[in-house]
Design a protein around this motif. Structure first.
Motif, PDB file in Angstrom:
ATOM      1  N   GLY A   1      31.033  -0.276 -23.089  1.00 37.68           N
ATOM      2  CA  GLY A   1      30.181   0.845 -22.692  1.00 37.68           C
ATOM      3  C   GLY A   1      30.734   1.617 -21.508  1.00 37.68           C
ATOM      4  N   THR A   2      31.181   0.889 -20.497  1.00 43.09           N
ATOM      5  CA  THR A   2      31.758   1.540 -19.324  1.00 43.09           C
ATOM      6  C   THR A   2      33.037   2.284 -19.676  1.00 43.09           C
ATOM      7  N   LEU A   3      33.912   1.639 -20.428  1.00 39.65           N
ATOM      8  CA  LEU A   3      35.182   2.250 -20.796  1.00 39.65           C
ATOM      9  C   LEU A   3      34.975   3.514 -21.631  1.00 39.65           C
ATOM     10  N   LEU A   4      34.132   3.432 -22.639  1.00 43.31           N
ATOM     11  CA  LEU A   4      33.883   4.606 -23.481  1.00 43.31           C
ATOM     12  C   LEU A   4      33.158   5.707 -22.723  1.00 43.31           C
ATOM     13  N   GLY A   5      32.215   5.329 -21.869  1.00 41.43           N
ATOM     14  CA  GLY A   5      31.523   6.324 -21.057  1.00 41.43           C
ATOM     15  C   GLY A   5      32.481   7.089 -20.156  1.00 41.43           C
ATOM     16  N   LEU A   6      33.351   6.356 -19.468  1.00 41.41           N
ATOM     17  CA  LEU A   6      34.338   7.007 -18.603  1.00 41.41           C
ATOM     18  C   LEU A   6      35.323   7.853 -19.406  1.00 41.41           C
ATOM     19  N   LEU A   7      35.712   7.373 -20.583  1.00 45.74           N
ATOM     20  CA  LEU A   7      36.624   8.132 -21.424  1.00 45.74           C
ATOM     21  C   LEU A   7      35.997   9.455 -21.843  1.00 45.74           C
ATOM     22  N   PHE A   8      34.752   9.416 -22.314  1.00 49.69           N
ATOM     23  CA  PHE A   8      34.099  10.643 -22.777  1.00 49.69           C
ATOM     24  C   PHE A   8      33.832  11.611 -21.632  1.00 49.69           C
ATOM     25  N   VAL A   9      33.467  11.099 -20.464  1.00 44.21           N
ATOM     26  CA  VAL A   9      33.260  11.977 -19.303  1.00 44.21           C
ATOM     27  C   VAL A   9      34.576  12.632 -18.899  1.00 44.21           C
ATOM     28  N   SER A  10      35.659  11.854 -18.877  1.00 47.84           N
ATOM     29  CA  SER A  10      36.944  12.427 -18.474  1.00 47.84           C
ATOM     30  C   SER A  10      37.443  13.443 -19.505  1.00 47.84           C
ATOM     31  N   ILE A  11      37.231  13.188 -20.788  1.00 49.20           N
ATOM     32  CA  ILE A  11      37.652  14.139 -21.813  1.00 49.20           C
ATOM     33  C   ILE A  11      36.817  15.421 -21.733  1.00 49.20           C
ATOM     34  N   ALA A  12      35.509  15.285 -21.514  1.00 45.28           N
ATOM     35  CA  ALA A  12      34.659  16.469 -21.373  1.00 45.28           C
ATOM     36  C   ALA A  12      35.089  17.303 -20.175  1.00 45.28           C
ATOM     37  N   PHE A  13      35.406  16.640 -19.066  1.00 45.80           N
ATOM     38  CA  PHE A  13      35.867  17.352 -17.875  1.00 45.80           C
ATOM     39  C   PHE A  13      37.195  18.048 -18.142  1.00 45.80           C
ATOM     40  N   GLU A  14      38.092  17.382 -18.833  1.00 52.14           N
ATOM     41  CA  GLU A  14      39.385  17.991 -19.126  1.00 52.14           C
ATOM     42  C   GLU A  14      39.254  19.167 -20.092  1.00 52.14           C
ATOM     43  N   ILE A  15      38.368  19.058 -21.068  1.00 56.42           N
ATOM     44  CA  ILE A  15      38.136  20.189 -21.967  1.00 56.42           C
ATOM     45  C   ILE A  15      37.568  21.370 -21.199  1.00 56.42           C
ATOM     46  N   TRP A  16      36.665  21.107 -20.278  1.00 56.08           N
ATOM     47  CA  TRP A  16      36.129  22.177 -19.422  1.00 56.08           C
ATOM     48  C   TRP A  16      37.254  22.846 -18.627  1.00 56.08           C
ATOM     49  N   MET A  17      38.174  22.045 -18.082  1.00 56.14           N
ATOM     50  CA  MET A  17      39.301  22.608 -17.330  1.00 56.14           C
ATOM     51  C   MET A  17      40.215  23.425 -18.238  1.00 56.14           C
ATOM     52  N   ILE A  18      40.430  22.968 -19.471  1.00 53.50           N
ATOM     53  CA  ILE A  18      41.277  23.696 -20.419  1.00 53.50           C
ATOM     54  C   ILE A  18      40.660  25.050 -20.743  1.00 53.50           C
ATOM     55  N   VAL A  19      39.373  25.054 -21.049  1.00 56.29           N
ATOM     56  CA  VAL A  19      38.693  26.307 -21.378  1.00 56.29           C
ATOM     57  C   VAL A  19      38.731  27.257 -20.190  1.00 56.29           C
ATOM     58  N   ARG A  20      38.486  26.741 -19.000  1.00 61.95           N
ATOM     59  CA  ARG A  20      38.534  27.582 -17.792  1.00 61.95           C
ATOM     60  C   ARG A  20      39.923  28.180 -17.602  1.00 61.95           C
ATOM     61  N   ARG A  21      40.951  27.375 -17.795  1.00 61.97           N
ATOM     62  CA  ARG A  21      42.321  27.858 -17.629  1.00 61.97           C
ATOM     63  C   ARG A  21      42.669  28.894 -18.697  1.00 61.97           C
ATOM     64  N   MET A  22      42.205  28.658 -19.930  1.00 68.37           N
ATOM     65  CA  MET A  22      42.477  29.628 -20.992  1.00 68.37           C
ATOM     66  C   MET A  22      41.809  30.968 -20.683  1.00 68.37           C
ATOM     67  N   ARG A  23      40.611  30.933 -20.129  1.00 68.20           N
ATOM     68  CA  ARG A  23      39.934  32.182 -19.762  1.00 68.20           C
ATOM     69  C   ARG A  23      40.676  32.898 -18.643  1.00 68.20           C
ATOM     70  N   GLN A  24      41.155  32.145 -17.657  1.00 71.89           N
ATOM     71  CA  GLN A  24      41.883  32.739 -16.538  1.00 71.89           C
ATOM     72  C   GLN A  24      43.184  33.393 -17.010  1.00 71.89           C
ATOM     73  N   ASP A  25      43.859  32.760 -17.939  1.00 72.64           N
ATOM     74  CA  ASP A  25      45.154  33.254 -18.409  1.00 72.64           C
ATOM     75  C   ASP A  25      45.043  34.208 -19.582  1.00 72.64           C
ATOM     76  N   GLY A  26      43.820  34.503 -20.008  1.00 68.44           N
ATOM     77  CA  GLY A  26      43.629  35.434 -21.109  1.00 68.44           C
ATOM     78  C   GLY A  26      44.010  34.877 -22.451  1.00 68.44           C
ATOM     79  N   LEU A  27      43.917  33.562 -22.621  1.00 72.17           N
ATOM     80  CA  LEU A  27      44.273  32.934 -23.896  1.00 72.17           C
ATOM     81  C   LEU A  27      43.070  32.765 -24.815  1.00 72.17           C
ATOM     82  N   MET A  28      41.887  33.068 -24.339  1.00 72.25           N
ATOM     83  CA  MET A  28      40.676  32.953 -25.165  1.00 72.25           C
ATOM     84  C   MET A  28      40.553  34.176 -26.059  1.00 72.25           C
ATOM     85  N   ALA A  29      40.094  33.955 -27.271  1.00 71.27           N
ATOM     86  CA  ALA A  29      39.870  35.074 -28.201  1.00 71.27           C
ATOM     87  C   ALA A  29      38.634  35.831 -27.741  1.00 71.27           C
ATOM     88  N   ARG A  30      38.753  37.113 -27.657  1.00 72.66           N
ATOM     89  CA  ARG A  30      37.630  37.959 -27.247  1.00 72.66           C
ATOM     90  C   ARG A  30      36.938  38.495 -28.483  1.00 72.66           C
TER      91      ARG A  30
END
Length: 81
Positions: free
Chosen positions: A51-80
């Motif tokens: 439970g702890t391992l999977l919880g930490l894994l999913f939280v870290s992946i969600a955080f990293e996906i948030w960072m990826i989306v933010r970076r894509m928006r900053q660099d203009g890589l998101m589809a408008r």
């Protein structure tokens, strides 16, 4: 982190996403292999460990996906729309 730096050098959105998501998938696979090895050879309380391992894994992946989306928006890589 290596896949993240490689993805930042990608020339287009599709390549960026393939590299980033491949890194996420690879890390998730590695965590599951380590989890299985620990469960087979170490005396741990299984529900708490898993439970702890999977919880930490999913939280870290969600955080990293948030960072990826933010970076894509900053660099203009998101589809408008």
């Amino acid at each position: 982190m290596l896949t993240h730096y490689a993805a930042l050098r990608a020339s287009d959105r599709e390549t960026f996403l393939i590299i980033e998501l491949g890194g996420l998938g690879g890390r998730m696979g590695l965590v599951f292999v380590v989890m299985i090895v620990v469960l087979l050879y170490a005396p741990v309380h299984v529900p708490t460990y898993v439970g702890t391992l999977l919880g930490l894994l999913f939280v870290s992946i969600a955080f990293e996906i948030w960072m990826i989306v933010r970076r894509m928006r900053q660099d203009g890589l998101m589809a408008r729309d």
